[in-house]
Every structure is written in structure tokens, then in C-alpha cells.
Design a protein around this motif. Structure first.
Motif, PDB file in Angstrom:
ATOM      1  N   GLU A 262     -96.561 -23.835  51.976  1.00 36.35           N
ATOM      2  CA  GLU A 262     -95.363 -23.392  51.260  1.00 36.35           C
ATOM      3  C   GLU A 262     -94.209 -23.192  52.235  1.00 36.35           C
ATOM      4  O   GLU A 262     -93.060 -23.541  51.938  1.00 36.35           O
ATOM      5  CB  GLU A 262     -95.645 -22.084  50.514  1.00 36.35           C
ATOM      6  CG  GLU A 262     -94.435 -21.575  49.742  1.00 36.35           C
ATOM      7  CD  GLU A 262     -94.726 -20.313  48.945  1.00 36.35           C
ATOM      8  OE1 GLU A 262     -93.754 -19.621  48.589  1.00 36.35           O
ATOM      9  OE2 GLU A 262     -95.924 -20.033  48.677  1.00 36.35           O
ATOM     10  N   ARG A 263     -94.530 -22.651  53.400  1.00 42.20           N
ATOM     11  CA  ARG A 263     -93.499 -22.433  54.411  1.00 42.20           C
ATOM     12  C   ARG A 263     -92.840 -23.757  54.814  1.00 42.20           C
ATOM     13  O   ARG A 263     -91.617 -23.836  54.970  1.00 42.20           O
ATOM     14  CB  ARG A 263     -94.133 -21.755  55.627  1.00 42.20           C
ATOM     15  CG  ARG A 263     -93.175 -21.478  56.775  1.00 42.20           C
ATOM     16  CD  ARG A 263     -93.902 -20.686  57.860  1.00 42.20           C
ATOM     17  NE  ARG A 263     -93.093 -20.514  59.043  1.00 42.20           N
ATOM     18  CZ  ARG A 263     -93.451 -19.805  60.098  1.00 42.20           C
ATOM     19  NH1 ARG A 263     -94.624 -19.172  60.084  1.00 42.20           N
ATOM     20  NH2 ARG A 263     -92.680 -19.699  61.152  1.00 42.20           N
TER      21      ARG A 263
ATOM     22  N   GLU B 122     -89.725 -28.901  42.421  1.00 42.92           N
ATOM     23  CA  GLU B 122     -88.852 -27.881  41.824  1.00 42.92           C
ATOM     24  C   GLU B 122     -87.682 -27.533  42.734  1.00 42.92           C
ATOM     25  O   GLU B 122     -86.615 -27.131  42.255  1.00 42.92           O
ATOM     26  CB  GLU B 122     -89.674 -26.616  41.532  1.00 42.92           C
ATOM     27  CG  GLU B 122     -90.715 -26.815  40.421  1.00 42.92           C
ATOM     28  CD  GLU B 122     -91.705 -25.673  40.333  1.00 42.92           C
ATOM     29  OE1 GLU B 122     -91.557 -24.688  41.109  1.00 42.92           O
ATOM     30  OE2 GLU B 122     -92.633 -25.738  39.495  1.00 42.92           O
ATOM     31  N   LEU B 123     -87.889 -27.716  44.045  1.00 39.37           N
ATOM     32  CA  LEU B 123     -86.834 -27.415  45.014  1.00 39.37           C
ATOM     33  C   LEU B 123     -85.998 -28.649  45.367  1.00 39.37           C
ATOM     34  O   LEU B 123     -85.155 -28.602  46.265  1.00 39.37           O
ATOM     35  CB  LEU B 123     -87.440 -26.829  46.294  1.00 39.37           C
ATOM     36  CG  LEU B 123     -88.150 -25.474  46.145  1.00 39.37           C
ATOM     37  CD1 LEU B 123     -88.841 -25.088  47.438  1.00 39.37           C
ATOM     38  CD2 LEU B 123     -87.144 -24.392  45.732  1.00 39.37           C
ATOM     39  N   GLY B 124     -86.258 -29.764  44.696  1.00 39.61           N
ATOM     40  CA  GLY B 124     -85.469 -30.977  44.912  1.00 39.61           C
ATOM     41  C   GLY B 124     -85.900 -31.809  46.099  1.00 39.61           C
ATOM     42  O   GLY B 124     -85.113 -32.580  46.653  1.00 39.61           O
ATOM     43  N   VAL B 125     -87.182 -31.676  46.481  1.00 34.74           N
ATOM     44  CA  VAL B 125     -87.703 -32.426  47.630  1.00 34.74           C
ATOM     45  C   VAL B 125     -88.803 -33.367  47.155  1.00 34.74           C
ATOM     46  O   VAL B 125     -89.754 -32.941  46.505  1.00 34.74           O
ATOM     47  CB  VAL B 125     -88.271 -31.470  48.714  1.00 34.74           C
ATOM     48  CG1 VAL B 125     -88.811 -32.283  49.896  1.00 34.74           C
ATOM     49  CG2 VAL B 125     -87.211 -30.475  49.166  1.00 34.74           C
TER      50      VAL B 125
ATOM     51  N   GLN C 257     -95.702 -29.840  43.777  1.00 36.18           N
ATOM     52  CA  GLN C 257     -94.986 -29.376  42.596  1.00 36.18           C
ATOM     53  C   GLN C 257     -93.854 -28.444  42.986  1.00 36.18           C
ATOM     54  O   GLN C 257     -92.727 -28.540  42.468  1.00 36.18           O
ATOM     55  CB  GLN C 257     -95.951 -28.644  41.651  1.00 36.18           C
ATOM     56  CG  GLN C 257     -95.307 -28.097  40.387  1.00 36.18           C
ATOM     57  CD  GLN C 257     -94.653 -29.164  39.531  1.00 36.18           C
ATOM     58  OE1 GLN C 257     -95.176 -30.278  39.417  1.00 36.18           O
ATOM     59  NE2 GLN C 257     -93.485 -28.861  38.950  1.00 36.18           N
ATOM     60  N   LEU C 258     -94.117 -27.530  43.936  1.00 35.98           N
ATOM     61  CA  LEU C 258     -93.063 -26.631  44.421  1.00 35.98           C
ATOM     62  C   LEU C 258     -91.920 -27.427  45.035  1.00 35.98           C
ATOM     63  O   LEU C 258     -90.736 -27.140  44.777  1.00 35.98           O
ATOM     64  CB  LEU C 258     -93.650 -25.673  45.462  1.00 35.98           C
ATOM     65  CG  LEU C 258     -92.640 -24.785  46.210  1.00 35.98           C
ATOM     66  CD1 LEU C 258     -91.934 -23.844  45.242  1.00 35.98           C
ATOM     67  CD2 LEU C 258     -93.333 -24.003  47.331  1.00 35.98           C
TER      68      LEU C 258
ATOM     69  N   ALA D  52    -102.714 -31.445  47.807  1.00 35.68           N
ATOM     70  CA  ALA D  52    -101.629 -30.457  47.808  1.00 35.68           C
ATOM     71  C   ALA D  52    -100.857 -30.457  46.493  1.00 35.68           C
ATOM     72  O   ALA D  52     -99.624 -30.560  46.469  1.00 35.68           O
ATOM     73  CB  ALA D  52    -100.690 -30.717  48.983  1.00 35.68           C
ATOM     74  N   MET D  53    -101.563 -30.316  45.382  1.00 33.13           N
ATOM     75  CA  MET D  53    -100.915 -30.385  44.065  1.00 33.13           C
ATOM     76  C   MET D  53     -99.824 -29.321  43.908  1.00 33.13           C
ATOM     77  O   MET D  53     -98.684 -29.613  43.518  1.00 33.13           O
ATOM     78  CB  MET D  53    -101.955 -30.230  42.954  1.00 33.13           C
ATOM     79  CG  MET D  53    -102.569 -31.538  42.496  1.00 33.13           C
ATOM     80  SD  MET D  53    -103.616 -32.306  43.741  1.00 33.13           S
ATOM     81  CE  MET D  53    -105.028 -31.199  43.732  1.00 33.13           C
TER      82      MET D  53
END
Length: 574
Positions: free
Chosen positions: A125-126, A157-160, A153-154, A148-149
Motif C-alpha cells: 500500500e505504501r 482508485e487513486l488513478g494509477v 484495486q487501490l 495483489a488484487m
């Protein structure tokens, strides 16, 4: 440790005679080649004379076109690209390869290696948040990410966006990335399934080059990185890997990049580098930074622009490696002591050890050391971030990944492949996991898996050991999993001129039917292999007892002269 001597299969006499006649080799060589999948003149030509033209089309890999299109879009739109990789040798070489390739024509690229202790294995996540906060809109992940599902997904959501280049076994679900490159995907028809993580990265840059008219020869300088990943990650040296390793060794021996040249100098490798030199001398030095500090130092070494800069970085990496060796020795000693006092576990088929203060960076090495002594599937656990985290290593032909998967209800996460895996679980679950893992292993393992096996290519007579024979054996390299160094049995001999070196190694000659070998036999660590002082190997050799040996044939260079030697793997007395 007692070894099982296992002769490799004998091909039919007709097949041996046919191949021997087609390529003009003796029956022993013909049978060895058939055991390696070489059964015709054309296959022998490809085997003895590998060619980069035989590499598979990268676009045969599922999602490759989507990956190339996404990189094209990033370049056209001047997006920032982050190359993300694991902290081991495969991951750092893959990052160095991908970063160097992209940087050669595109400025807006950087790399990221997760911290082993703060972030753990794989996509973190970092790392995802770092990319988003610093304006990176595309992450190319190498040697990790196949499970790394949530992190992918994160990122979305953050545009990456993500492109994943992995070689580990996928789960039942794939991450929702723009492209997931992994030939082990059930829906991927790529012909070769055993690429390293760096190898998958190479296929991606090969595809990009093919699409954009970039000469494939401009990719060849990256093959020195690729052979390091192949050797250090212990992937099979067959098919495409064998081609890449062959030309990678040529590169590393003749025109290595500054970072690898500096490591070669630091490791004092003064002969032609082989796969084994990478495994035991170069790979551990690259790994050391990620084990004890931060693997960014290894990537910076591998992409160093000149030799002076690389030598300074290699010295620092070497110092870390020396510290790593100390940790390794101390923790291995503690592990052996724990096993020695656990009488109830002496008959177990597995080893699972946990100690909260063991250094996370060396537990994989300690697991391998335990297998060398006890030879059974092994998991070494320590505490990190209030969790038990561990490294698993397996024995030949036992799938430790599948065994761990049967214990998934006790785990937070796990990943890996047949012979090596990583896992994380609650500290409270360690005793239950130890019990369940033993039950799974006991049910799945076969008796033959609990003793180390030495596979024997054929039986030789002493008069067959000569340079004419050896010069053909040399051409079968590079050796490694799937294309092992030839091992021969020599029977009914006795020893002459027996010498003990450094109180533990043996040097001797052997006599068969009155003929003394020209090659010297070397038996490393064999001088004191028996508990009874009257029955040590050296005393039995000096007593002229008859014995058989299994050995590899090697060439030794001393004072500008070469000679053949036999590296003895085991001895069995009558």
C-alpha cells in the motif's frame, strides 16, 4: 547424510544408436542427450549451438499487446512511469533491466523497491500511495504482483494503472491490471512456462522494441542481468532460459555492465564465470542489501554508469554481505540447537521453526541450511510487524507451495512456487500451523523425497575419462536445474595418494584394474564423515578398501596448466 544413488533412465538401444550415428557421439553421450530431450540432429544442433533467433515471439504471451499499448500511451502523453520490483536478485535485476531500457529513450521514469521490513513482499500500500502522491500514473511491477488484487484495486482508485510482469503461480483470481504478463496463467498459451521475473520483463522490452522498430541487438546488453536472475532464482535452464543464459554468460564474461564487473572483482572470480559462480558468489552479494538494509543499493549498483562508481557501490554491498553471513551462521546454529532438543519432532517429515528475534533477511538461507542437514520441507519463521513471517524451502520433487496452500485457513497471505515460498500468519497461529503443515506433508510426501538423491548419468571406466570426452561435456553447459552437470559412477576402485586438506577435505587418486587415474579426486568435507574415528572416510580410503564414487568432471587451472579433476559427490564402500 546418506544419499540415494539414482541412475537416470536408459534410452532404447535403437534410439541411442540412431542419435549416436546422426551426430557422431558415443553411446554414453547419446543417452545423456536423450535424457535432456535431444533426440535428433536438429535438436542437437539447437542444443549445442543456441541461437537468439529461437526465442519465442513475445506477443504469444497473454496481455502483451495491451502492455505495449499502455506504455506507448504513457510515452506519448509524457506520463510518469514507476518501475516496481521485489527486493531479491530476480526483482532487482528485473528493475535494473526495465528502468535502463525505458530511461534510454524516455526521461520520466523512476524505480521503487519495497522495504522488506516496513512493507514486506510484493506490492505494498505504501508503494501504491507513493506512486499516486508523486504523480506516477503507470506502475510496471516485476517479479511480484500476481496476487495483489487489493493493491491494484487501490491503485486504480487513486488513478494509477498497473502492468504486472510475474512468474509466480497465480491464484484463482487475477488482479484487475491493464495487463498481467505471467506464462503460468491458465489462459496463457506462451510456449515456455519457466521464465524468471526478469525474463518476463525482457519479453516486454522485446515486444516494445519489435513494435517500434528498435533493433533487437540493442537489447543484448541486458542479457548479463538476465542470466544473473536465471541463476540466482534457480529456474530451469531449459528451452528459452537456456538460450538466454548461454548468451548472458557470454555477455557477463566478455562485456559485463560496470555494476556486474565490480561485483566480479569484489568476489575475486578470476576464471570464466559459470552459473554456479552467480549462485554462490554474485547473487548473494546482490541479495545482501535487500536482506539487511534496502535493495535500492543493489539496483543503483546494477545501473551504475561507470566502473569507478560501481566499485565504490560494490564495496558497500560486500560489507553488507559479510554482515549477512554472520547473521546466517548464528541463526543457523540456533536452529540446529532447537532441532536437536526437540526429540518428538525428530521423526517428523517437516521442519517449522519460529523465534521472534531472528533476522528476517536471512531466514530463507537458514531454511536451506536446515535442509542440507535434515533434508525435509522446511519453514523458518520470525516476527515482523507483529506477525509471524517466514520463508519456505523444499526438497527435490516436493511441492511446498501446494502444501502451504492446504494450510491457507491459518495464514494471512502466502505466495511462491514449487521449491520456495513466503508466508505471513498470526503469531498465535504458529503452533497450529506447525501441526497442520506436518500433517499435510506426512500425507503428501513419499519416502524417496526424504533422502537427497544423486542422479547418475552413466557408469564410466577410468580410461574413458579424457579431454576428448570432457570437451564435449563442456558444450552441454550452461548447467542448472533441468540441464544438470553430468554425474558419473566409477565402480570397484581403491584410493592412492590420500591427502587431507584443511582438516576436512580429501584429495586422492583412484585405481581401477591396476590403472591409476590421471585426474585427481577432490571430496569436499568428506574427511570426517563417520562418527567412529576408526571408520572415517580418510581411514577407509587409506586402508585400501574398495568403493564406488559418483563424481562430476571438472577442469582445473594452475600456473597456466590445465588438468581434469573429479569432484566427488559421494562415496560408498563395499
Amino acid at each position: 547424510m546418506e544419499y540415494v544413488w539414482k541412475p537416470k533412465p536408459k534410452a532404447s538401444q535403437a534410439a541411442i544408436e540412431k542419435l549416436g550415428k546422426e551426430i557422431n557421439v558415443n553411446p554414453i553421450l547419446a543417452n545423456m542427450l536423450i535424457n535432456r530431450g535431444v533426440e535428433s540432429f536438429d535438436q542437437a544442433k539447437d542444443y549445442f549451438r543456441p541461437s537468439l533467433s529461437l526465442l519465442h515471439d513475445p506477443f504469444l504471451m497473454k496481455d502483451m499487446e495491451a502492455a505495449v499499448i499502455r506504455i506507448e500511451k504513457a510515452v506519448i502523453n509524457q506520463e510518469k512511469i514507476l518501475v516496481y520490483g521485489d527486493y531479491d536478485v530476480d526483482g532487482t535485476t528485473a528493475v535494473a533491466l526495465m528502468f535502463s531500457f525505458l530511461k534510454s529513450f524516455y526521461p520520466h521514469v523512476d524505480f521503487y523497491i519495497p522495504d522488506r521490513y516496513k512493507e514486506g513482499y510484493g506490492i505494498s500500500e505504501r508503494g501504491v500511495r507513493f506512486a499516486a502522491e508523486n504523480g506516477f500514473s503507470l506502475i510496471i511491477a516485476l517479479d511480484c504482483g500476481i496476487k495483489a488484487m487489493e493493491k491494484v484495486q487501490l491503485a486504480s482508485e487513486l488513478g494509477v494503472d498497473f502492468i504486472i510482469c510475474d512468474h509466480h503461480t497465480p491464484g484463482s483470481e487475477l488482479p484487475a491490471a491493464v495487463a498481467v504478463l505471467d506464462s503460468k496463467r491458465s489462459d496463457c498459451e506462451y510456449p515456455y512456462k519457466e521464465l524468471s521475473g526478469c525474463g518476463v520483463g525482457f519479453k516486454l522490452i522485446q515486444a516494445y522494441a519489435k513494435t517500434h522498430g528498435i533493433e533487437e541487438s540493442t537489447l543484448y546488453p541486458y542479457l548479463d542481468l538476465l542470466v544473473v536472475s536465471i541463476a540466482a532464482d534457480i529456474v530451469p535452464i531449459t528451452g528459452e532460459n537456456r538460450i538466454l543464459a548461454y548468451f548472458g554468460l557470454d555477455r557477463i564474461n566478455n562485456t559485463p555492465r560496470p555494476g556486474l564487473k565490480a561485483l566480479i572483482l569484489q568476489a575475486k572470480v578470476e576464471k570464466e564465470i559459470q552459473i554456479s559462480d552467480i549462485v554462490f558468489k554474485i547473487g548473494p552479494r546482490i541479495n545482501a542489501s535487500g536482506r539487511l538494509e534496502h535493495a535500492q543499493a543493489s539496483v543503483e549498483l546494477l545501473i551504475a554508469p561507470n566502473l569507478d562508481d560501481a566499485i565504490e557501490r560494490a564495496k558497500l554491498v560486500d560489507e553488507v554481505n559479510s554482515t549477512r553471513r554472520n547473521f546466517d551462521e548464528n541463526i543457523t546454529k540456533e536452529a540446529f540447537e532447537m532441532l536437536a532438543i526437540r526429540e518428538e519432532e525428530a521423526q517428523w517429515n517437516s521442519t517449522v521453526l519460529f523465534k521472534e528475534d531472528w533476522h528476517k533477511g536471512v531466514i530463507g538461507i537458514v531454511a536451506s541450511r536446515c535442509i542440507e542437514k535434515y533434508y525435509r520441507p522446511t519453514i523458518i519463521l520470525t516476527e515482523s510487524n507483529n506477525k509471524a513471517t517466514g520463508s519456505a524451502r523444499s526438497v527435490v520433487d516436493f511441492d511446498i507451495y501446494e502444501a502451504i496452500a492446504e494450510c491457507a485457513d491459518l495464514l494471512d497471505q502466502f505466495g511462491g512456487h514449487k521449491y520456495a515460498a513466503g508466508l505471513t500468519l498470526s503469531v498465535d497461529n504458529v503452533p497450529a500451523f506447525q501441526e497442520k503443515f506436518e500433517q499435510v506433508v506426512r500425507r503428501r510426501i513419499e519416502e524417496i523425497h526424504l533422502k537427497p538423491v544423486i542422479e547418475i548419468d552413466d557408469v564410466l571406466l577410468l580410461d574413458q575419462i579424457n579431454y576428448k570426452f570432457y570437451n564435449i561435456l563442456k558444450q552441454m553447459a550452461p548447467f542448472g536445474p533441468g540441464n544438470t552437470e553430468p554425474v558419473f559412477r566409477i565402480s570397484n576402485v581403491y584410493a592412492d595418494e590420500v591427502t587431507v586438506l584443511k582438516d576436512k577435505h580429501l584429495r586422492f587418486k583412484i585405481v581401477q584394474d591396476g590403472q591409476v587415474t590421471t585426474p585427481v579426486c577432490l571430496g569436499f568435507g568428506m574427511a570426517d564423515r563417520a562418527k567412529d574415528p576408526d571408520l572415517t572416510t580418510v581411514n577407509m580410503l587409506r586402508g585400501k578398501m574398495r568403493f564406488d564414487i559418483v563424481a562430476e568432471m571438472r577442469e582445473n587451472f594452475f600456473r597456466d596448466k590445465s588438468s581434469l579433476q573429479l569432484y566427488v559427490k559421494d562415496i560408498k564402500f563395499d
